[in-house]
Design a protein around this motif. Structure first.
Motif, PDB file in Angstrom:
ATOM      1  N   LEU A  23       1.067  -1.768  -0.134  1.00 53.50           N
ATOM      2  CA  LEU A  23      -0.320  -0.194  -0.045  1.00 53.50           C
ATOM      3  C   LEU A  23       0.772   1.680   0.175  1.00 53.50           C
ATOM      4  CD1 LEU A  23      -2.698   1.463   0.085  1.00 53.50           C
ATOM      5  CD2 LEU A  23      -2.585   0.869   2.675  1.00 53.50           C
ATOM      6  N   LEU A  24       1.778   1.589   0.764  1.00 53.29           N
ATOM      7  CA  LEU A  24       2.658   2.792   0.521  1.00 53.29           C
ATOM      8  C   LEU A  24       3.019   2.602  -0.443  1.00 53.29           C
ATOM      9  CD1 LEU A  24       4.395   4.782   2.309  1.00 53.29           C
ATOM     10  CD2 LEU A  24       5.881   3.166   2.825  1.00 53.29           C
ATOM     11  N   LEU A  25       4.116   1.205  -1.560  1.00 57.66           N
ATOM     12  CA  LEU A  25       4.892   1.439  -2.635  1.00 57.66           C
ATOM     13  C   LEU A  25       3.594   1.777  -3.462  1.00 57.66           C
ATOM     14  CD1 LEU A  25       6.792  -0.676  -3.098  1.00 57.66           C
ATOM     15  CD2 LEU A  25       7.330   1.321  -2.012  1.00 57.66           C
ATOM     16  N   TYR A  26       2.018   1.702  -2.965  1.00 62.41           N
ATOM     17  CA  TYR A  26       1.182   1.751  -4.909  1.00 62.41           C
ATOM     18  C   TYR A  26       0.360   4.009  -4.266  1.00 62.41           C
ATOM     19  CZ  TYR A  26      -3.510   3.203  -6.527  1.00 62.41           C
ATOM     20  OH  TYR A  26      -4.996   3.784  -6.871  1.00 62.41           O
ATOM     21  N   LEU A  27       0.993   4.095  -2.481  1.00 63.58           N
ATOM     22  CA  LEU A  27       0.720   5.210  -2.467  1.00 63.58           C
ATOM     23  C   LEU A  27       1.504   6.435  -2.998  1.00 63.58           C
ATOM     24  CD1 LEU A  27      -1.600   5.159   0.608  1.00 63.58           C
ATOM     25  CD2 LEU A  27      -2.154   5.843  -1.536  1.00 63.58           C
ATOM     26  N   GLU A  28       2.357   5.874  -2.975  1.00 64.21           N
ATOM     27  CA  GLU A  28       3.812   6.380  -3.226  1.00 64.21           C
ATOM     28  C   GLU A  28       4.273   6.442  -5.287  1.00 64.21           C
ATOM     29  OE1 GLU A  28       8.309   6.471  -4.572  1.00 64.21           O
ATOM     30  OE2 GLU A  28       7.045   4.460  -4.953  1.00 64.21           O
ATOM     31  N   ILE A  29       3.501   5.704  -5.689  1.00 66.21           N
ATOM     32  CA  ILE A  29       3.580   6.392  -7.147  1.00 66.21           C
ATOM     33  C   ILE A  29       2.384   7.094  -7.483  1.00 66.21           C
ATOM     34  CG2 ILE A  29       2.823   4.938  -9.078  1.00 66.21           C
ATOM     35  CD1 ILE A  29       3.769   2.357  -7.671  1.00 66.21           C
ATOM     36  N   ARG A  30       1.019   6.981  -6.729  1.00 64.35           N
ATOM     37  CA  ARG A  30       0.195   8.338  -7.287  1.00 64.35           C
ATOM     38  C   ARG A  30       0.971   9.419  -6.784  1.00 64.35           C
ATOM     39  NH1 ARG A  30      -3.034   5.942 -10.407  1.00 64.35           N
ATOM     40  NH2 ARG A  30      -4.244   8.042 -10.315  1.00 64.35           N
ATOM     41  N   ALA A  31       1.868   9.300  -5.610  1.00 62.47           N
ATOM     42  CA  ALA A  31       1.883  10.971  -4.992  1.00 62.47           C
ATOM     43  C   ALA A  31       3.338  11.048  -5.912  1.00 62.47           C
ATOM     44  CB  ALA A  31       2.721  11.219  -4.499  1.00 62.47           C
ATOM     45  N   GLY A  36      -0.621  13.167  -6.191  1.00 60.37           N
ATOM     46  CA  GLY A  36      -1.286  12.502  -5.758  1.00 60.37           C
ATOM     47  C   GLY A  36      -2.721  12.672  -5.677  1.00 60.37           C
ATOM     48  N   LEU A  37      -2.792  12.062  -6.806  1.00 60.59           N
ATOM     49  CA  LEU A  37      -4.234  12.134  -7.229  1.00 60.59           C
ATOM     50  C   LEU A  37      -4.544  10.160  -6.748  1.00 60.59           C
ATOM     51  CD1 LEU A  37      -5.193  13.995 -10.286  1.00 60.59           C
ATOM     52  CD2 LEU A  37      -5.858  14.627  -8.027  1.00 60.59           C
ATOM     53  N   VAL A  38      -5.186   9.487  -6.555  1.00 57.66           N
ATOM     54  CA  VAL A  38      -5.780   8.001  -6.156  1.00 57.66           C
ATOM     55  C   VAL A  38      -6.757   7.969  -6.986  1.00 57.66           C
ATOM     56  CG1 VAL A  38      -5.776   6.035  -4.172  1.00 57.66           C
ATOM     57  CG2 VAL A  38      -4.225   8.459  -3.844  1.00 57.66           C
ATOM     58  N   LEU A  60       0.787   9.451   6.945  1.00 63.77           N
ATOM     59  CA  LEU A  60       0.369  10.413   5.503  1.00 63.77           C
ATOM     60  C   LEU A  60      -0.565  11.333   5.799  1.00 63.77           C
ATOM     61  CD1 LEU A  60      -2.141   8.283   4.855  1.00 63.77           C
ATOM     62  CD2 LEU A  60      -0.385   7.569   3.577  1.00 63.77           C
ATOM     63  N   GLU A  61      -1.416  12.148   4.976  1.00 67.31           N
ATOM     64  CA  GLU A  61      -2.484  12.885   4.623  1.00 67.31           C
ATOM     65  C   GLU A  61      -3.228  12.453   2.882  1.00 67.31           C
ATOM     66  OE1 GLU A  61      -2.000  17.273   4.367  1.00 67.31           O
ATOM     67  OE2 GLU A  61       0.218  17.196   5.588  1.00 67.31           O
ATOM     68  N   PHE A  62      -4.491  12.355   3.414  1.00 69.45           N
ATOM     69  CA  PHE A  62      -5.548  10.887   2.117  1.00 69.45           C
ATOM     70  C   PHE A  62      -7.148  12.284   2.963  1.00 69.45           C
ATOM     71  CE2 PHE A  62      -7.899   8.125   1.118  1.00 69.45           C
ATOM     72  CZ  PHE A  62      -7.004   7.224   0.088  1.00 69.45           C
ATOM     73  N   GLY A  63      -7.215  11.866   1.292  1.00 69.66           N
ATOM     74  CA  GLY A  63      -9.088  12.618   1.489  1.00 69.66           C
ATOM     75  C   GLY A  63      -9.285  12.428   0.532  1.00 69.66           C
ATOM     76  N   ARG A  64     -10.739  12.633   0.324  1.00 74.42           N
ATOM     77  CA  ARG A  64     -11.850  12.109  -0.663  1.00 74.42           C
ATOM     78  C   ARG A  64     -11.218  13.678  -1.486  1.00 74.42           C
ATOM     79  NH1 ARG A  64     -15.149   8.889  -3.209  1.00 74.42           N
ATOM     80  NH2 ARG A  64     -17.289   9.542  -4.020  1.00 74.42           N
ATOM     81  N   LEU A  65     -11.703  14.006  -2.622  1.00 78.92           N
ATOM     82  CA  LEU A  65     -11.494  15.116  -3.571  1.00 78.92           C
ATOM     83  C   LEU A  65     -13.020  15.168  -3.391  1.00 78.92           C
ATOM     84  CD1 LEU A  65      -9.867  13.307  -6.831  1.00 78.92           C
ATOM     85  CD2 LEU A  65      -8.680  15.210  -4.835  1.00 78.92           C
ATOM     86  N   THR A  66     -13.748  16.702  -4.233  1.00 79.37           N
ATOM     87  CA  THR A  66     -14.713  17.360  -4.500  1.00 79.37           C
ATOM     88  C   THR A  66     -15.653  16.770  -5.299  1.00 79.37           C
ATOM     89  OG1 THR A  66     -14.165  19.235  -5.904  1.00 79.37           O
ATOM     90  CG2 THR A  66     -13.796  19.582  -3.225  1.00 79.37           C
ATOM     91  N   TRP A  67     -16.584  16.711  -5.629  1.00 81.84           N
ATOM     92  CA  TRP A  67     -17.633  16.107  -6.340  1.00 81.84           C
ATOM     93  C   TRP A  67     -17.216  17.058  -7.829  1.00 81.84           C
ATOM     94  CZ3 TRP A  67     -19.575  11.548  -8.216  1.00 81.84           C
ATOM     95  CH2 TRP A  67     -20.300  11.639  -9.261  1.00 81.84           C
ATOM     96  N   ALA A  68     -16.926  17.845  -7.370  1.00 86.90           N
ATOM     97  CA  ALA A  68     -16.673  18.709  -9.264  1.00 86.90           C
ATOM     98  C   ALA A  68     -14.772  18.370  -9.453  1.00 86.90           C
ATOM     99  CB  ALA A  68     -16.900  20.429  -8.813  1.00 86.90           C
ATOM    100  N   GLY A  75     -11.673   9.134 -12.595  1.00 90.26           N
ATOM    101  CA  GLY A  75     -11.029   8.255 -12.204  1.00 90.26           C
ATOM    102  C   GLY A  75     -10.585   8.548 -10.545  1.00 90.26           C
ATOM    103  N   SER A  76      -9.821   9.506 -10.792  1.00 90.39           N
ATOM    104  CA  SER A  76      -9.557   9.692  -9.280  1.00 90.39           C
ATOM    105  C   SER A  76     -10.837   9.889  -8.252  1.00 90.39           C
ATOM    106  CB  SER A  76      -8.234  10.720  -9.146  1.00 90.39           C
ATOM    107  OG  SER A  76      -7.461  10.183 -10.083  1.00 90.39           O
ATOM    108  N   THR A  77     -10.514   9.683  -6.612  1.00 84.06           N
ATOM    109  CA  THR A  77     -11.619  10.026  -6.221  1.00 84.06           C
ATOM    110  C   THR A  77     -10.836  10.632  -4.811  1.00 84.06           C
ATOM    111  OG1 THR A  77     -11.803   7.902  -5.673  1.00 84.06           O
ATOM    112  CG2 THR A  77     -13.184   8.341  -6.728  1.00 84.06           C
ATOM    113  N   HIS A  78      -9.664  10.385  -4.421  1.00 76.07           N
ATOM    114  CA  HIS A  78      -9.490  11.639  -3.415  1.00 76.07           C
ATOM    115  C   HIS A  78      -7.604  11.613  -3.431  1.00 76.07           C
ATOM    116  CE1 HIS A  78     -11.518   7.705  -1.653  1.00 76.07           C
ATOM    117  NE2 HIS A  78     -11.705   7.779  -0.760  1.00 76.07           N
ATOM    118  N   TRP A  79      -6.818  11.669  -2.985  1.00 76.36           N
ATOM    119  CA  TRP A  79      -5.397  12.233  -2.985  1.00 76.36           C
ATOM    120  C   TRP A  79      -5.281  12.152  -1.717  1.00 76.36           C
ATOM    121  CZ3 TRP A  79      -3.951  15.496   1.261  1.00 76.36           C
ATOM    122  CH2 TRP A  79      -5.727  15.985   2.048  1.00 76.36           C
ATOM    123  N   VAL A  80      -3.511  11.892  -1.379  1.00 77.68           N
ATOM    124  CA  VAL A  80      -2.573  11.902  -0.861  1.00 77.68           C
ATOM    125  C   VAL A  80      -1.627  12.462  -0.722  1.00 77.68           C
ATOM    126  CG1 VAL A  80      -1.231   9.389  -1.853  1.00 77.68           C
ATOM    127  CG2 VAL A  80      -1.448   9.899   0.029  1.00 77.68           C
TER     128      VAL A  80
END
Length: 118
Positions: A23-31, A36-38, A60-68, A75-80
């Motif tokens: 998971l750490l490597l997956y989030l690092e790749i996305r970052a 930072g889009l996940v 880490l910090e992680f959260g959901r993007l706004t609907w807009a 495709g991306s729904t979260h950020w890290v």
């Protein structure tokens, strides 16, 4: 600044589960590769539980993007955003993973062939 052990309850990669390292490597790749889009279809409930623990500890910090943003990005729904400890550990795991994979390679270089190695 908090150490990795203080942030996550783990002192080193050896203390992390295979799932946590993955998971750490997956989030690092996305970052790195996606700013930072996940995308979360690759994540399961256990991954989200790990992320929540890491968030609570400041790893880490992680959260959901706004609907807009979700509609715009398709495709991306979260950020890290990784902490310094997370970046360091991800780098350490990336190198260790390379060594594990290289040690079990099933291919040969032209130089190895020429020198009769392998």
């Amino acid at each position: 600044m908090k150490t990795h052990a203080q942030l996550t309850g783990s002192a080193s990669l050896a203390d992390m589960t295979k799932e946590e390292r993955s998971l750490l490597l997956y989030l690092e790749i996305r970052a790195v590769d996606h700013g930072g889009l996940v995308t979360t279809p690759q994540m399961n409930a256990d991954d989200f539980a790990i992320v929540e623990r890491w968030k609570a500890s400041g790893f880490l910090e992680f959260g959901r993007l706004t609907w807009a943003s979700i509609q715009k990005l398709r495709g991306s729904t979260h950020w890290v955003r990784l902490s310094e400890a997370a970046w360091n550990l991800a780098h350490e795991e990336r190198r260790a993973r390379h060594e594990r994979l290289y040690a079990s390679k099933n291919w040969e270089t032209t130089e190895e062939k020429r020198l009769g190695q392998n």
